[in-house]
Design a protein around this motif. Sequence first.
Motif, mmCIF file in Angstrom:
data_model
loop_
_atom_site.group_PDB
_atom_site.id
_atom_site.type_symbol
_atom_site.label_atom_id
_atom_site.label_comp_id
_atom_site.label_asym_id
_atom_site.label_seq_id
_atom_site.Cartn_x
_atom_site.Cartn_y
_atom_site.Cartn_z
ATOM 1 N N GLN A 18 -47.388 -5.946 43.746
ATOM 2 C CA GLN A 18 -46.251 -5.015 43.867
ATOM 3 C C GLN A 18 -45.070 -5.499 43.014
ATOM 4 N N GLU A 19 -44.844 -6.821 43.010
ATOM 5 C CA GLU A 19 -43.751 -7.388 42.218
ATOM 6 C C GLU A 19 -44.013 -7.166 40.721
ATOM 7 N N LEU A 20 -45.260 -7.372 40.319
ATOM 8 C CA LEU A 20 -45.626 -7.167 38.914
ATOM 9 C C LEU A 20 -45.424 -5.698 38.521
ATOM 10 N N THR A 21 -45.903 -4.797 39.384
ATOM 11 C CA THR A 21 -45.795 -3.367 39.091
ATOM 12 C C THR A 21 -44.336 -2.924 39.022
ATOM 13 N N GLN A 22 -43.530 -3.426 39.952
ATOM 14 C CA GLN A 22 -42.104 -3.067 39.975
ATOM 15 C C GLN A 22 -41.420 -3.496 38.676
ATOM 16 N N PHE A 23 -41.765 -4.717 38.227
ATOM 17 C CA PHE A 23 -41.179 -5.211 36.977
ATOM 18 C C PHE A 23 -41.543 -4.283 35.809
ATOM 19 N N CYS A 24 -42.827 -3.916 35.723
ATOM 20 C CA CYS A 24 -43.286 -3.062 34.615
ATOM 21 C C CYS A 24 -42.702 -1.651 34.723
ATOM 22 N N ASP A 25 -42.650 -1.116 35.951
ATOM 23 C CA ASP A 25 -42.056 0.212 36.175
ATOM 24 C C ASP A 25 -40.636 0.236 35.618
ATOM 25 N N ASP A 26 -39.869 -0.800 35.956
ATOM 26 C CA ASP A 26 -38.471 -0.867 35.516
ATOM 27 C C ASP A 26 -38.395 -1.048 33.998
ATOM 28 N N TYR A 27 -39.193 -1.988 33.485
ATOM 29 C CA TYR A 27 -39.146 -2.305 32.053
ATOM 30 C C TYR A 27 -39.488 -1.070 31.203
ATOM 31 N N LEU A 28 -40.480 -0.292 31.661
ATOM 32 C CA LEU A 28 -40.947 0.868 30.883
ATOM 33 C C LEU A 28 -40.258 2.174 31.299
ATOM 34 N N SER A 29 -39.355 2.113 32.274
ATOM 35 C CA SER A 29 -38.726 3.324 32.842
ATOM 36 C C SER A 29 -39.794 4.335 33.230
ATOM 37 N N ALA A 30 -40.832 3.851 33.889
ATOM 38 C CA ALA A 30 -42.009 4.685 34.158
ATOM 39 C C ALA A 30 -41.682 5.901 35.015
ATOM 40 N N GLY A 31 -40.704 5.763 35.902
ATOM 41 C CA GLY A 31 -40.363 6.863 36.801
ATOM 42 C C GLY A 31 -39.780 8.070 36.078
ATOM 43 N N ALA A 32 -39.345 7.890 34.856
ATOM 44 C CA ALA A 32 -38.688 8.979 34.123
ATOM 45 C C ALA A 32 -39.686 9.896 33.415
ATOM 46 N N PRO A 38 -51.193 8.974 37.190
ATOM 47 C CA PRO A 38 -50.153 8.152 37.828
ATOM 48 C C PRO A 38 -49.898 6.887 37.005
ATOM 49 N N ASN A 39 -48.643 6.544 36.832
ATOM 50 C CA ASN A 39 -48.297 5.290 36.160
ATOM 51 C C ASN A 39 -48.021 4.210 37.206
ATOM 52 N N GLY A 40 -48.473 2.989 36.914
ATOM 53 C CA GLY A 40 -48.256 1.874 37.834
ATOM 54 C C GLY A 40 -49.553 1.435 38.493
ATOM 55 N N LEU A 41 -49.459 0.994 39.749
ATOM 56 C CA LEU A 41 -50.625 0.474 40.468
ATOM 57 C C LEU A 41 -51.556 1.615 40.862
ATOM 58 N N GLN A 42 -52.754 1.619 40.299
ATOM 59 C CA GLN A 42 -53.712 2.696 40.594
ATOM 60 C C GLN A 42 -54.790 2.247 41.575
ATOM 61 N N VAL A 43 -55.174 0.975 41.503
ATOM 62 C CA VAL A 43 -56.158 0.417 42.447
ATOM 63 C C VAL A 43 -55.622 -0.921 42.923
ATOM 64 N N ASP A 44 -55.471 -1.060 44.248
ATOM 65 C CA ASP A 44 -54.950 -2.305 44.818
ATOM 66 C C ASP A 44 -56.121 -3.168 45.268
ATOM 67 N N GLN A 254 -50.881 -4.988 24.536
ATOM 68 C CA GLN A 254 -50.785 -6.418 24.179
ATOM 69 C C GLN A 254 -49.342 -6.888 24.208
ATOM 70 N N ALA A 255 -48.442 -6.029 23.705
ATOM 71 C CA ALA A 255 -47.021 -6.396 23.688
ATOM 72 C C ALA A 255 -46.476 -6.475 25.113
ATOM 73 N N LEU A 256 -46.917 -5.561 25.983
ATOM 74 C CA LEU A 256 -46.482 -5.611 27.385
ATOM 75 C C LEU A 256 -47.012 -6.891 28.044
ATOM 76 N N GLY A 257 -48.248 -7.253 27.707
ATOM 77 C CA GLY A 257 -48.828 -8.501 28.221
ATOM 78 C C GLY A 257 -48.003 -9.716 27.822
ATOM 79 N N ASP A 258 -47.508 -9.720 26.592
ATOM 80 C CA ASP A 258 -46.665 -10.836 26.124
ATOM 81 C C ASP A 258 -45.373 -10.916 26.942
ATOM 82 N N ILE A 259 -44.793 -9.755 27.232
ATOM 83 C CA ILE A 259 -43.549 -9.704 28.019
ATOM 84 C C ILE A 259 -43.814 -10.267 29.426
#
Length: 277
Positions: A18-32, A38-44, A254-259
């Motif tokens: 959840q922490e990882l997904t939240q970070f990526c959601d914020d970084y990519l502005s996924a909610g916009a 669906p963007n984010g966590l698809q399978v837990d 790959q670039a997101l992975g580096d971040i």
Amino acid sequence: MTANHIATDAPPITISVQELTQFCDDYLSAGAFKDYAPNGLQVDGGRAVQRIITGVTACEALIDAAIAANADTIMVHHGYFWKGEPAPITGMKGRRIRKLMQHGISMIGYHLPLDAHPVVGNNAKLAEMLDMNITGALYPSESHPVGNISTCIPQNADSLIAQITKALGRTPLHISANYAHVNSNAITKGNDKLIERVGICTGGAQDMIEQAAVMGCDAFISGEISERTTHIARELGIDYFACGHHATERGGIQALGDIIAQQFGLPVTFIDIDNPA
Ligand SMILES: [Zn+2]
């Protein structure tokens, strides 16, 4: 005690999915983004995150590779649950999700947010890989610009083909804008047209070639090609380079992975499942 011992004895870095997904959601502005999946966590997978595998598509081969690498999390550009697909988790879809669940592997997917991001987005990374300077958007918008318009050193199509081939490791399919002229012998130096202003949109964006022509581009670069794309390129007088859907969308994840590796100090490994399309 050697450095090796210290590394082995140190507790592994762990964060929640959840922490990882939240970070990526914020970084990519996924909610916009309004998206087709669906963007984010698809399978837990139900485990903490210690080892991440990234890839273009969450296909079975990538899941097998993640299992072999003892990973707990897969991050991709093409996940599951696309608009319009049948909902039941059966057949190929069932097999993929069952494998993830049985091995406790989470799957996180980002589609349009990972195309559009100005730093790690597929479109931005492709321009960077081709040594081009982004000067604007293909569809300008304050909140959701789509694609980009980039400039390169003025060069002919053969030179750009060579550059793309070097950057992506595969030769693009090129449709010359000069077809009609060449056929009527009206122009003998057809291939000497200089390309400087280039529209870029990765993946299956071939139909945006018309917008690239409207925006005054000399050429358009995308992943896929349709039968109609050839005629559009010839009749609108814009060169088209189909560089592969997969090949043009390896940069973003790959670039997101580096971040993520930088932010959390976690091991992140990109695995390229070969795909000629
Ligand atoms: Zn795609």
